[in-house]
Design a protein around this motif. Structure first.
Motif, PDB file in Angstrom:
ATOM      1  N   PRO A 157       0.815  -1.224   0.000  1.00  0.00           N
ATOM      2  CA  PRO A 157       0.000   0.000   0.000  1.00  0.00           C
ATOM      3  C   PRO A 157       0.847   1.273   0.000  1.00  0.00           C
TER       4      PRO A 157
ATOM      5  N   PHE B  55     -10.479 -16.736   9.022  1.00  0.00           N
ATOM      6  CA  PHE B  55      -9.435 -15.817   9.472  1.00  0.00           C
ATOM      7  C   PHE B  55      -9.476 -15.713  10.985  1.00  0.00           C
ATOM      8  N   VAL B  66      -5.719  -7.004  14.145  1.00  0.00           N
ATOM      9  CA  VAL B  66      -6.103  -6.989  12.717  1.00  0.00           C
ATOM     10  C   VAL B  66      -6.569  -8.371  12.270  1.00  0.00           C
ATOM     11  N   ALA B  67      -7.322  -8.353  11.168  1.00  0.00           N
ATOM     12  CA  ALA B  67      -7.814  -9.614  10.587  1.00  0.00           C
ATOM     13  C   ALA B  67      -6.720 -10.232   9.725  1.00  0.00           C
ATOM     14  N   ILE B  68      -6.428 -11.505   9.952  1.00  0.00           N
ATOM     15  CA  ILE B  68      -5.441 -12.219   9.137  1.00  0.00           C
ATOM     16  C   ILE B  68      -5.982 -13.609   8.815  1.00  0.00           C
ATOM     17  N   SER B  69      -5.910 -13.981   7.541  1.00  0.00           N
ATOM     18  CA  SER B  69      -6.398 -15.296   7.121  1.00  0.00           C
ATOM     19  C   SER B  69      -5.484 -16.394   7.635  1.00  0.00           C
ATOM     20  N   THR B  83       0.070 -15.732   7.526  1.00  0.00           N
ATOM     21  CA  THR B  83       1.053 -15.059   6.675  1.00  0.00           C
ATOM     22  C   THR B  83       0.671 -13.583   6.606  1.00  0.00           C
ATOM     23  N   ARG B  85       1.611  -9.432   5.776  1.00  0.00           N
ATOM     24  CA  ARG B  85       2.420  -8.415   5.101  1.00  0.00           C
ATOM     25  C   ARG B  85       2.422  -7.152   5.967  1.00  0.00           C
ATOM     26  N   VAL B  87       2.115  -3.629   6.525  1.00  0.00           N
ATOM     27  CA  VAL B  87       1.641  -2.443   5.801  1.00  0.00           C
ATOM     28  C   VAL B  87       1.398  -1.257   6.732  1.00  0.00           C
ATOM     29  N   GLY B  88       1.182  -1.503   8.013  1.00  0.00           N
ATOM     30  CA  GLY B  88       0.900  -0.426   8.958  1.00  0.00           C
ATOM     31  C   GLY B  88       1.285  -0.860  10.355  1.00  0.00           C
ATOM     32  N   VAL B  90      -0.032  -2.287  13.083  1.00  0.00           N
ATOM     33  CA  VAL B  90      -0.259  -3.604  13.686  1.00  0.00           C
ATOM     34  C   VAL B  90       0.437  -4.708  12.888  1.00  0.00           C
ATOM     35  N   LEU B 130      -0.442 -11.381  -2.301  1.00  0.00           N
ATOM     36  CA  LEU B 130      -0.583 -12.031  -0.994  1.00  0.00           C
ATOM     37  C   LEU B 130      -1.864 -12.869  -0.909  1.00  0.00           C
ATOM     38  N   GLU B 246     -12.198  -8.366   1.281  1.00  0.00           N
ATOM     39  CA  GLU B 246     -11.540  -7.733   2.436  1.00  0.00           C
ATOM     40  C   GLU B 246     -12.077  -6.342   2.658  1.00  0.00           C
ATOM     41  N   ARG B 247     -12.337  -6.010   3.880  1.00  0.00           N
ATOM     42  CA  ARG B 247     -12.616  -4.635   4.304  1.00  0.00           C
ATOM     43  C   ARG B 247     -12.008  -4.491   5.689  1.00  0.00           C
ATOM     44  N   MET B 249     -11.601  -4.372   9.411  1.00  0.00           N
ATOM     45  CA  MET B 249     -12.468  -4.999  10.416  1.00  0.00           C
ATOM     46  C   MET B 249     -12.089  -4.542  11.804  1.00  0.00           C
ATOM     47  N   PRO B 271     -15.676 -14.136   4.885  1.00  0.00           N
ATOM     48  CA  PRO B 271     -15.193 -13.322   3.758  1.00  0.00           C
ATOM     49  C   PRO B 271     -15.464 -13.937   2.377  1.00  0.00           C
TER      50      PRO B 271
HETATM   51  C1  LIG Z   1     -10.843 -11.198   6.150  1.00  0.00           C
HETATM   52  C2  LIG Z   1      -9.503 -10.547   6.028  1.00  0.00           C
HETATM   53  C3  LIG Z   1      -8.379 -11.361   5.855  1.00  0.00           C
HETATM   54  C4  LIG Z   1      -7.115 -10.785   5.750  1.00  0.00           C
HETATM   55  N1  LIG Z   1      -6.038 -11.608   5.610  1.00  0.00           N
HETATM   56  C5  LIG Z   1      -4.798 -11.080   5.582  1.00  0.00           C
HETATM   57  C6  LIG Z   1      -3.657 -11.924   5.523  1.00  0.00           C
HETATM   58  O1  LIG Z   1      -3.744 -13.164   5.471  1.00  0.00           O
HETATM   59  N2  LIG Z   1      -2.427 -11.333   5.527  1.00  0.00           N
HETATM   60  C7  LIG Z   1      -2.272  -9.961   5.586  1.00  0.00           C
HETATM   61  O2  LIG Z   1      -1.139  -9.488   5.605  1.00  0.00           O
HETATM   62  N3  LIG Z   1      -3.336  -9.150   5.621  1.00  0.00           N
HETATM   63  C8  LIG Z   1      -4.589  -9.662   5.639  1.00  0.00           C
HETATM   64  N4  LIG Z   1      -5.674  -8.831   5.725  1.00  0.00           N
HETATM   65  C9  LIG Z   1      -5.443  -7.371   5.722  1.00  0.00           C
HETATM   66  C10 LIG Z   1      -5.033  -6.900   7.098  1.00  0.00           C
HETATM   67  O3  LIG Z   1      -6.130  -7.045   7.976  1.00  0.00           O
HETATM   68  C11 LIG Z   1      -4.623  -5.432   6.997  1.00  0.00           C
HETATM   69  O4  LIG Z   1      -3.445  -5.336   6.254  1.00  0.00           O
HETATM   70  C12 LIG Z   1      -4.388  -4.857   8.370  1.00  0.00           C
HETATM   71  O5  LIG Z   1      -5.624  -4.642   8.987  1.00  0.00           O
HETATM   72  C13 LIG Z   1      -3.642  -3.536   8.301  1.00  0.00           C
HETATM   73  O6  LIG Z   1      -3.558  -3.008   9.607  1.00  0.00           O
HETATM   74  P1  LIG Z   1      -2.310  -2.117  10.059  1.00  0.00           P
HETATM   75  O7  LIG Z   1      -2.597  -1.540  11.393  1.00  0.00           O
HETATM   76  O8  LIG Z   1      -1.059  -2.899   9.960  1.00  0.00           O
HETATM   77  O9  LIG Z   1      -2.248  -1.019   8.968  1.00  0.00           O
HETATM   78  P2  LIG Z   1      -3.197   0.264   8.779  1.00  0.00           P
HETATM   79  O10 LIG Z   1      -2.482   1.417   9.393  1.00  0.00           O
HETATM   80  O11 LIG Z   1      -4.588  -0.046   9.199  1.00  0.00           O
HETATM   81  O12 LIG Z   1      -3.139   0.350   7.201  1.00  0.00           O
HETATM   82  C14 LIG Z   1      -1.895   0.609   6.534  1.00  0.00           C
HETATM   83  C15 LIG Z   1      -2.145   0.728   5.068  1.00  0.00           C
HETATM   84  O13 LIG Z   1      -2.691  -0.503   4.577  1.00  0.00           O
HETATM   85  C16 LIG Z   1      -3.939  -0.264   3.911  1.00  0.00           C
HETATM   86  N5  LIG Z   1      -4.817  -1.374   4.257  1.00  0.00           N
HETATM   87  C17 LIG Z   1      -5.352  -1.659   5.454  1.00  0.00           C
HETATM   88  N6  LIG Z   1      -6.137  -2.739   5.387  1.00  0.00           N
HETATM   89  C18 LIG Z   1      -6.106  -3.149   4.089  1.00  0.00           C
HETATM   90  C19 LIG Z   1      -6.704  -4.195   3.373  1.00  0.00           C
HETATM   91  N7  LIG Z   1      -7.548  -5.040   3.943  1.00  0.00           N
HETATM   92  N8  LIG Z   1      -6.433  -4.307   2.059  1.00  0.00           N
HETATM   93  C20 LIG Z   1      -5.602  -3.450   1.447  1.00  0.00           C
HETATM   94  N9  LIG Z   1      -4.993  -2.428   2.067  1.00  0.00           N
HETATM   95  C21 LIG Z   1      -5.254  -2.268   3.371  1.00  0.00           C
HETATM   96  C22 LIG Z   1      -4.433   1.034   4.477  1.00  0.00           C
HETATM   97  O14 LIG Z   1      -5.256   1.694   3.547  1.00  0.00           O
HETATM   98  C23 LIG Z   1      -3.154   1.801   4.697  1.00  0.00           C
HETATM   99  O15 LIG Z   1      -2.696   2.386   3.508  1.00  0.00           O
HETATM  100  C24 LIG Z   1      -6.953  -9.372   5.814  1.00  0.00           C
HETATM  101  C25 LIG Z   1      -8.084  -8.563   5.978  1.00  0.00           C
HETATM  102  C26 LIG Z   1      -9.334  -9.142   6.070  1.00  0.00           C
HETATM  103  C27 LIG Z   1     -10.520  -8.250   6.248  1.00  0.00           C
END
Ligand SMILES: Cc1cc2nc3c(=O)[nH]c(=O)nc-3n(C[C@H](O)[C@H](O)[C@H](O)COP(=O)(O)OP(=O)(O)OC[C@H]3O[C@@H](n4cnc5c(N)ncnc54)[C@H](O)[C@@H]3O)c2cc1C
Lengths: 164, 287
Positions: A157, B55, B66-69, B83, B85, B87-88, B90, B130, B246-247, B249, B271
């Motif tokens: 992202p 998840f 956070v939600a992780i599968s 697994t 990635r 990105v932020g 958590v 991913l 994914e949204r 959560m 999901p």
């Molecule tokens: C049902 C479900 C299953 C998931 N499975 C996995 C998994 O197996 N592995 C994994 O790494 N992640 C997975 N995710 C996504 C994961 O939940 C988010 O990456 C996480 O919530 C980000 O939180 P953060 O505090 O690290 O980052 P934040 O600070 O919340 O976000 C950092 C950046 O990531 C972006 N972002 C946040 N959530 C998502 C998302 N869902 N999709 C795309 N961009 C996003 C935000 O817009 C922002 O730019 C899943 C989400 C859902 C809803």
């Protein structure tokens, strides 16, 4: 080229997904511009800037479309699979290839003489229109694929839209 | 108006559903530069049975949840494989956890891939980036049930050859396993002998008998949108095409409404969705 050869080339063309379903009259006509081609792995079907005088309908083997990037070597921008067509720059001037096309494995293809086909299309616009209708989806599909890749869907992202 | 009861809303009881269970990181593996797979074990030793596609809500103390599968094998419920990635805040904290660190786990949550629907049919798994993690449990299931399936084809798209998730495992699958794998990347150099292009280009050439195919798709939403179109356009029945959505959560159990997508709450109704249920929602501008 003998009649027998033209016939068999016409059959081969009619069996290729690009021309499947076209009127037999048209595939027979196109058969007169076609010939078999074989490229061994690693050889080039054509190179960028070369004259776009033969394009290829792939029957077996993949072809990589490449561009040389100073400092980064050759980059593959697309792979064309069997059942698809290599080369669209033959349709419009300046009739020059934009990419290098390299056989990834052994490639078997039907080569079509572009000048011959252009002449047949110009002589009979209705044939030309049928042929163009087969090529437009190829070009549109490549554009769509390129646009999707421009979105860089799998980037982290933090890197999405980096170029903006 | 009186508050809806739990039963009316079809969700988990808030008292138990919100309580994380303590787990410990048993092992950690770096998959890609920004992606880690953790093997977690429950402190109380109780296995965490789950279904493919479910998840968990993973909680890092003092940081967030956070939600992780679940990316492991349903036949091995004593280790919870996830697994992640970075990105932020958590997800970075999760990726930084060392062996022995503690995390909180809620779940398994959500519905699952309807794998049994593929029995007697061709199974096509389409994943992007991913998105391979949430479908890996289907792959384990398919390998264990290979003789009940007509064929198993995996179509995977990612950014570049060095970004192939679970590369050794994926590239190690072969005809001997009764699995065909097609990988395509966005851009590559000449060392790459696979495909360059998008997954939607590979789908038609890898489909065997579309009418008799069940497809399961996971990846970035735009990739899923176009993959759904490509699959159904090639003749796979829309109701046999499934996507994992994914949204963001928060509660994960259908109480807070954070993950609403049109009429659906992704944590409660998903999901995993059949394509017709989400097809039109994926192209709505603001939802
Ligand atoms: C049902 C479900 C299953 C998931 N499975 C996995 C998994 O197996 N592995 C994994 O790494 N992640 C997975 N995710 C996504 C994961 O939940 C988010 O990456 C996480 O919530 C980000 O939180 P953060 O505090 O690290 O980052 P934040 O600070 O919340 O976000 C950092 C950046 O990531 C972006 N972002 C946040 N959530 C998502 C998302 N869902 N999709 C795309 N961009 C996003 C935000 O817009 C922002 O730019 C899943 C989400 C859902 C809803």
């Amino acid at each position: 080229m003998t009649d027998g050869n033209i016939k068999s080339m016409a059959d081969i063309l009619a069996a290729h997904p690009l021309f499947a379903g076209l009127d037999k009259e048209i595939t027979d006509l196109l058969g007169g511009c076609a010939s078999n081609a074989h490229f061994s792995a690693g050889s080039y079907l054509f190179k960028a800037e070369g004259a776009a005088d033969v394009f290829y309908l792939l029957r077996a083997g993949d072809v990589a479309l490449e561009l040389s990037m100073p400092g980064r070597g050759k980059l593959i921008v697309d792979t064309v699979q069997p059942g698809h067509v290599v080369g669209a720059s033959w349709i419009l001037p300046p009739y020059r290839w934009r990419f290098d096309a390299r056989a990834v494995g052994d490639v078997r293809a039907t080569g079509i003489d572009a000048a011959c086909l252009r002449k047949k299309c110009d002589d009979d616009p209705s044939t030309g229109y049928q042929v163009l209708k087969r090529f437009l989806p190829v070009v549109a599909g490549r554009l769509q694929s390129t646009r999707l890749r421009l979105l860089d869907l799998y980037a982290p992202p933090s890197e999405v839209g980096r170029a903006l | 108006m009186s508050a809806l009861s739990q039963l009316d809303r079809g969700v988990a009881p808030i008292e138990t559903g919100m309580l994380p269970r303590p787990f410990v990181v048993r092992s950690r593996r770096e998959e890609l530069a920004d992606c880690v797979t953790l093997e977690l074990a429950a402190l109380d030793g109780e296995p965490l049975a789950f279904e493919a596609g479910q998840f968990t809500m993973l909680y890092v103390h003092g940081i967030g949840e956070v939600a992780i599968s679940i990316s492991g094998d349903t036949a091995k419920p004593d280790s919870l494989i996830q697994t992640v990635r970075a990105v932020g805040a958590v997800s970075q904290a999760i990726c930084g956890l060392a062996e022995g660190a503690r995390v909180g786990v809620r779940g398994p949550l959500g519905n699952s891939w309807p794998v049994e629907r593929a029995v007697g049919k061709h199974l096509m798994i389409v994943a992007g980036g991913l998105g391979l993690a949430p479908v890996r449990p289907i792959i384990y299931w398919a390998l264990a049930n290979r003789d009940r399936l007509k064929s198993v084809d995996i179509v995977y798209g990612t950014r570049a050859p060095d970004q192939i998730l679970f590369a050794r495992q994926l590239l190690g699958l072969s005809a001997a396993d009764g699995v065909r794998v097609g990988i395509t990347v966005d851009l590559a150099d000449q060392d790459w002998s696979g495909q360059v292009g998008v997954v939607t280009d590979l789908i038609p050439s890898m489909l065997r008998d579309p009418d008799e195919t069940v497809a399961m798709v996971c990846g970035p939403e735009i990739m899923m949108r176009f993959s759904g179109q490509a699959l159904v356009g090639a003749g796979v029945p829309a109701e046999e095409t499934f996507l994992s959505m994914e949204r963001n959560m928060k509660c994960g159990i259908g109480w807070c409404g954070h993950c609403q997508l049109g009429p659906h709450l992704i944590c409660r109704d998903g999901p995993v969705f059949a394509y017709p249920a989400v097809r039109d929602l994926m192209s709505v501008w603001e939802l």
